[in-house]
Enzyme design. Structure first.
Site, short mmCIF file in Angstrom:
data_model
loop_
_atom_site.label_atom_id
_atom_site.label_comp_id
_atom_site.label_asym_id
_atom_site.label_seq_id
_atom_site.Cartn_x
_atom_site.Cartn_y
_atom_site.Cartn_z
N GLU A 231 2.97 15.14 -7.58
CA GLU A 231 1.93 16.16 -7.58
C GLU A 231 2.54 17.56 -7.59
O GLU A 231 1.87 18.54 -7.91
CB GLU A 231 1.10 15.97 -6.31
N SER B 239 2.39 12.29 4.27
CA SER B 239 3.03 11.06 4.71
C SER B 239 4.41 11.35 5.30
O SER B 239 4.74 10.87 6.40
CB SER B 239 3.18 10.06 3.57
N HIS C 25 -2.35 7.17 -7.04
CA HIS C 25 -1.88 8.52 -7.36
C HIS C 25 -2.28 8.81 -8.80
O HIS C 25 -2.09 7.95 -9.67
CB HIS C 25 -0.36 8.57 -7.19
N ARG D 154 -5.27 9.89 1.77
CA ARG D 154 -4.21 10.76 2.30
C ARG D 154 -4.00 11.97 1.39
O ARG D 154 -4.03 11.85 0.17
CB ARG D 154 -2.90 9.99 2.40
N ARG E 261 -6.31 13.41 -4.25
CA ARG E 261 -5.91 12.39 -5.23
C ARG E 261 -7.02 11.44 -5.64
O ARG E 261 -7.10 11.03 -6.79
CB ARG E 261 -4.74 11.59 -4.66
N GLN F 147 -4.47 4.17 -1.86
CA GLN F 147 -4.48 5.34 -2.74
C GLN F 147 -3.86 5.07 -4.10
O GLN F 147 -2.75 4.54 -4.17
CB GLN F 147 -3.70 6.47 -2.05
N GLY G 16 12.08 6.97 6.84
CA GLY G 16 11.94 8.15 7.69
C GLY G 16 11.37 7.82 9.06
O GLY G 16 11.84 8.34 10.09
C1 LIG Z 1 7.76 7.59 -5.48
C2 LIG Z 1 7.14 8.10 -4.19
C3 LIG Z 1 7.09 9.46 -3.93
C4 LIG Z 1 6.52 9.94 -2.75
N1 LIG Z 1 6.49 11.29 -2.51
C5 LIG Z 1 6.00 11.74 -1.33
C6 LIG Z 1 6.06 13.12 -1.00
O1 LIG Z 1 6.55 13.96 -1.75
N2 LIG Z 1 5.55 13.52 0.18
C7 LIG Z 1 5.00 12.64 1.07
O2 LIG Z 1 4.56 13.06 2.13
N3 LIG Z 1 4.97 11.33 0.79
C8 LIG Z 1 5.46 10.86 -0.38
N4 LIG Z 1 5.43 9.51 -0.65
C9 LIG Z 1 5.01 8.58 0.40
C10 LIG Z 1 6.12 8.42 1.42
O3 LIG Z 1 7.36 8.59 0.80
C11 LIG Z 1 6.10 7.04 2.08
O4 LIG Z 1 4.83 6.78 2.58
C12 LIG Z 1 7.09 7.02 3.23
O5 LIG Z 1 8.36 7.41 2.79
C13 LIG Z 1 7.19 5.66 3.91
O6 LIG Z 1 8.19 5.76 4.88
P1 LIG Z 1 8.42 4.62 5.96
O7 LIG Z 1 9.48 5.11 6.87
O8 LIG Z 1 7.13 4.24 6.54
O9 LIG Z 1 8.94 3.39 5.10
P2 LIG Z 1 10.06 3.25 3.94
O10 LIG Z 1 10.78 4.50 3.68
O11 LIG Z 1 9.40 2.55 2.82
O12 LIG Z 1 11.10 2.28 4.62
C14 LIG Z 1 10.76 0.94 4.95
C15 LIG Z 1 11.94 0.33 5.64
O13 LIG Z 1 11.59 -0.93 6.16
C16 LIG Z 1 12.60 -1.85 5.86
N5 LIG Z 1 11.98 -3.17 5.81
C17 LIG Z 1 10.86 -3.55 5.17
N6 LIG Z 1 10.60 -4.84 5.41
C18 LIG Z 1 11.57 -5.29 6.23
C19 LIG Z 1 11.86 -6.54 6.85
N7 LIG Z 1 11.11 -7.61 6.64
N8 LIG Z 1 12.96 -6.63 7.62
C20 LIG Z 1 13.77 -5.56 7.82
N9 LIG Z 1 13.53 -4.36 7.27
C21 LIG Z 1 12.44 -4.23 6.50
C22 LIG Z 1 13.21 -1.40 4.55
O14 LIG Z 1 14.52 -1.88 4.41
C23 LIG Z 1 13.15 0.11 4.73
O15 LIG Z 1 14.30 0.54 5.42
C24 LIG Z 1 6.00 9.02 -1.83
C25 LIG Z 1 6.06 7.66 -2.08
C26 LIG Z 1 6.60 7.20 -3.26
C27 LIG Z 1 6.60 5.72 -3.51
#
Ligand SMILES: Cc1cc2nc3c(=O)[nH]c(=O)nc-3n(C[C@H](O)[C@H](O)[C@H](O)COP(=O)(O)OP(=O)(O)OC[C@H]3O[C@@H](n4cnc5c(N)ncnc54)[C@H](O)[C@@H]3O)c2cc1C
Length: 578
Positions: A250, A398, A237, A393, A281, A235, A14
């Site tokens: 949650e 997030s 959960h 958090r 949490r 964190q 995201g």
């Molecule tokens: C099961 C689960 C449920 C959740 N539910 C919620 C919720 O309901 N509400 C909420 O607010 N939060 C929730 N969270 C937390 C939230 O989803 C995450 O914190 C958030 O989606 C992280 O997004 P991001 O864009 O930072 O990274 P991510 O979505 O993890 O994306 C990381 C990206 O980086 C890329 N990447 C990583 N390393 C490299 C590299 N070396 N080279 C190139 N690309 C790389 C990957 O390919 C990926 O595209 C949840 C988390 C989990 C695990």
């Protein structure tokens, strides 16, 4: 091979996609992702994204900001939290306008549900603030943003794994990446680089995080001299599926689910009389563990793998089917039970990194307590630390953080690249990465990384988990140091080039080891209990000495610790009760 873009974004979750969407309006933008974009962990987010829309009951951004600050045990930077809560409302409407199919009220407005720590009027009781698309909110966000990026002609390099950051003094010049399909090294020269690589729950044995959540961004930055902020705050959960760690959102408690011990007692009444099962949490996770340790887990044997029940049987098949369909499916698949008929066995699972690469509210990476900027370097999402989550958090904050600060960073990049010169790093920038990979694949015999991974994850789980003390954490630091030594002799068994996942996993293991060390060292250093950092030997919060962010600098085999002031300009820290 050398590529040139104004903007290179590492990660297509995201945060990365929102930043790309904004940056691509005004700059030639590439997104590099080691996964196919819509497989990013954001797609696993279930429960929702918070915003004080006030659609189903009265709500205000100010209440949301306060809950965020209190939820983070006052380690949150308060102006950043105000931005998060204020920009949330427009952010959710923007997502809706871009096509996100939120659940609706009968009148056609975006529906909202309860989530832990989100309250009405500064703590009076739970408020319905989380906007959601069933229990697939993250999936919908990812799909929506990816479609928009394609429409905006963002260039995607899928299955490219970034292994290094090119820095010239304090200016970012690009990144080095391995192309999975060929094993080739590529240099991406860029005026602006943004890391959005997500979390690193894989430092722990039981986690809700995907295999790819290995903290590559923070580890690469740390090795290039950038500090990491507040890494001691990780964190857990409260509700992972017992033994597996797979998340039970949650949202189940938000819809009315209740935690029960072996006597069937709703034990959260004793720990959080006002918010009950919807306390933040850190508090719920500790309460579960306290019950288990007191012999009140379901087996009653006081072992730390005993569990409690999450009871959703009274919600009925219809609510479970319409609002929590994926979770119902997980329970059937992994446990063989229908949550409409039987309680779900749950235990805390390592879930979310509050700490990460320090940034200001524009997403610019800072390198010291004085706020000195690294030119052209940005971070957003879970790998960054703004800090809006402080020591703990709140759920749904997030996804919001990704959207609000991903967008802010993307916009700032749009301005920055107009006046910055294109750097010319040359192929030599990849020499270090080439030498490192050459060593791993030189055909010499050496141990495989698998045992090191197991050892690291068990060490972190047992010694730097929910309850901590100096002896255990020192043991963790020492053990991780030993494992880092052993890592130096690891060799890849598969010496082929195309899709060498063996090699890529070993590179990821190096990142996890570095982050484990920084996490354990930061935790050992903080001699108080705050939010998710709970010490048996220092059980109280200590604002006189510890109301401060940690900055940890990794240099070879040592971690140097410094601090950075917390912004408490809006609300004075108070004792945290719910
Ligand atoms: C099961 C689960 C449920 C959740 N539910 C919620 C919720 O309901 N509400 C909420 O607010 N939060 C929730 N969270 C937390 C939230 O989803 C995450 O914190 C958030 O989606 C992280 O997004 P991001 O864009 O930072 O990274 P991510 O979505 O993890 O994306 C990381 C990206 O980086 C890329 N990447 C990583 N390393 C490299 C590299 N070396 N080279 C190139 N690309 C790389 C990957 O390919 C990926 O595209 C949840 C988390 C989990 C695990």
């Amino acid at each position: 091979m050398i590529h040139q873009f104004d903007t290179v974004i590492v990660g297509s979750g995201g945060a990365g996609l929102y930043a790309a969407l904004e940056a691509s309006q005004r700059s030639k933008t590439a997104v590099l992702s080691k996964l196919y974009p819509i497989r990013s962990h954001t797609g696993a987010a279930q429960g929702g994204i918070s915003a004080a829309l006030g659609n189903v009951e009265e709500d205000k951004p100010e209440w949301h900001a306060f809950d965020t600050v209190k939820g983070g045990d006052y380690l949150v930077d308060q102006q950043a939290a105000a931005i998060l809560a204020e920009e949330a409302v427009q952010a959710v409407y923007d997502l809706e306008n871009r096509g996100l199919p939120f659940n609706r009220t009968p009148e056609g407005r975006i529906d909202q549900r309860r989530f832990g720590g989100h309250t009405r009027n500064f703590g009076e009781g739970p408020v319905r603030r989380a906007c959601y698309a069933a229990d697939r909110t993250g999936h919908m966000i990812l799909q929506t943003l990816y479609q928009q990026c394609i429409k905006n002609a963002v260039t995607f390099f899928d299955e490219f794994q970034v292994v290094d950051l090119i820095l010239d003094g304090s200016t970012a010049q690009g990144v080095v990446a391995v192309e999975l399909a060929t094993g080739d090294l590529h240099v991406f020269a860029a005026k602006a680089v943004l890391f959005a690589t997500g979390g690193f729950g894989r430092i722990f044995r039981i986690t809700s995080n995907a295999y790819a959540n290995t903290g590559d961004g923070p580890a690469v930055c740390a090795r290039r001299g950038i500090p990491l902020e507040d890494m001691e705050f990780f964190q857990f959960h409260p509700t992972g599926i017992m033994g597996l760690g797979i998340l039970i959102s949650e949202a189940v408690r938000g819809e009315g689910g209740i935690l029960r011990n072996r006597d069937g007692e709703r034990f959260m009444q004793r720990y959080s009389p006002t918010l009950l099962d919807l306390a933040p949490r850190d508090i719920v996770a500790r309460s579960i563990l306290t019950e288990v340790r007191a012999g009140q887990g379901i087996r009653g044997d006081r072992r730390i793998d005993d569990y409690v029940h999450l009871d959703a049987t009274h919600l009925g098949k219809e609510t479970l089917g319409s609002k929590l369909p994926d979770i119902t499916g997980f329970c059937k698949t992994y446990l063989g039970i229908d949550p409409a008929d039987a309680p779900i066995p749950v235990l805390p699972t390592a879930h979310y990194a509050m700490g990460g690469i320090p940034t200001d509210v524009q997403g610019r990476v800072i390198m010291d307590g004085a706020g000195t900027i690294v030119n052209g370097l940005y971070a957003a999402g879970e790998c960054a630390c703004v800090s809006v989550h402080g020591a703990n958090r709140l759920g749904t904050n997030s996804l919001l953080d990704l959207v609000v600060f991903g967008r802010r960073a993307g916009r700032h990049i749009g301005d920055y690249v107009r006046q910055a010169d294109m750097p010319r790093p040359g192929t030599a920038a990849a020499d270090e990465a080439r030498a490192f990979i050459g060593r791993l694949t030189d055909g010499a015999s050496g141990p495989h990384g698998g045992h090191i991974t197991d050892d690291m994850q068990t060490t972190m789980m047992e010694n730097v988990g929910i309850y901590r003390n100096a002896t255990d954490m020192q043991a963790a630091v020492d053990r991780i140091q030993e494992l880092r030594q052993r890592y130096r002799s690891v060799r890849v068994q598969d010496t082929g080039r195309p899709f060498n996942t063996d090699l890529l996993e070993i590179i990821e293991l190096g990142n996890l080891l570095d982050l484990s060390l920084v996490t354990a060292a930061s935790a050992l250093n903080r001699r108080e209990s705050r939010g998710a950092h709970s010490r048996e030997d220092f059980p109280e919060r200590d604002d006189d000495n510890w109301l401060t962010h940690t900055l940890a600098y990794l240099k070879d085999d040592s971690v140097r610790l410094d601090d950075k002031a917390v912004d408490t300009s809006v609300w004075e820290p108070k004792p945290r009760t719910y």
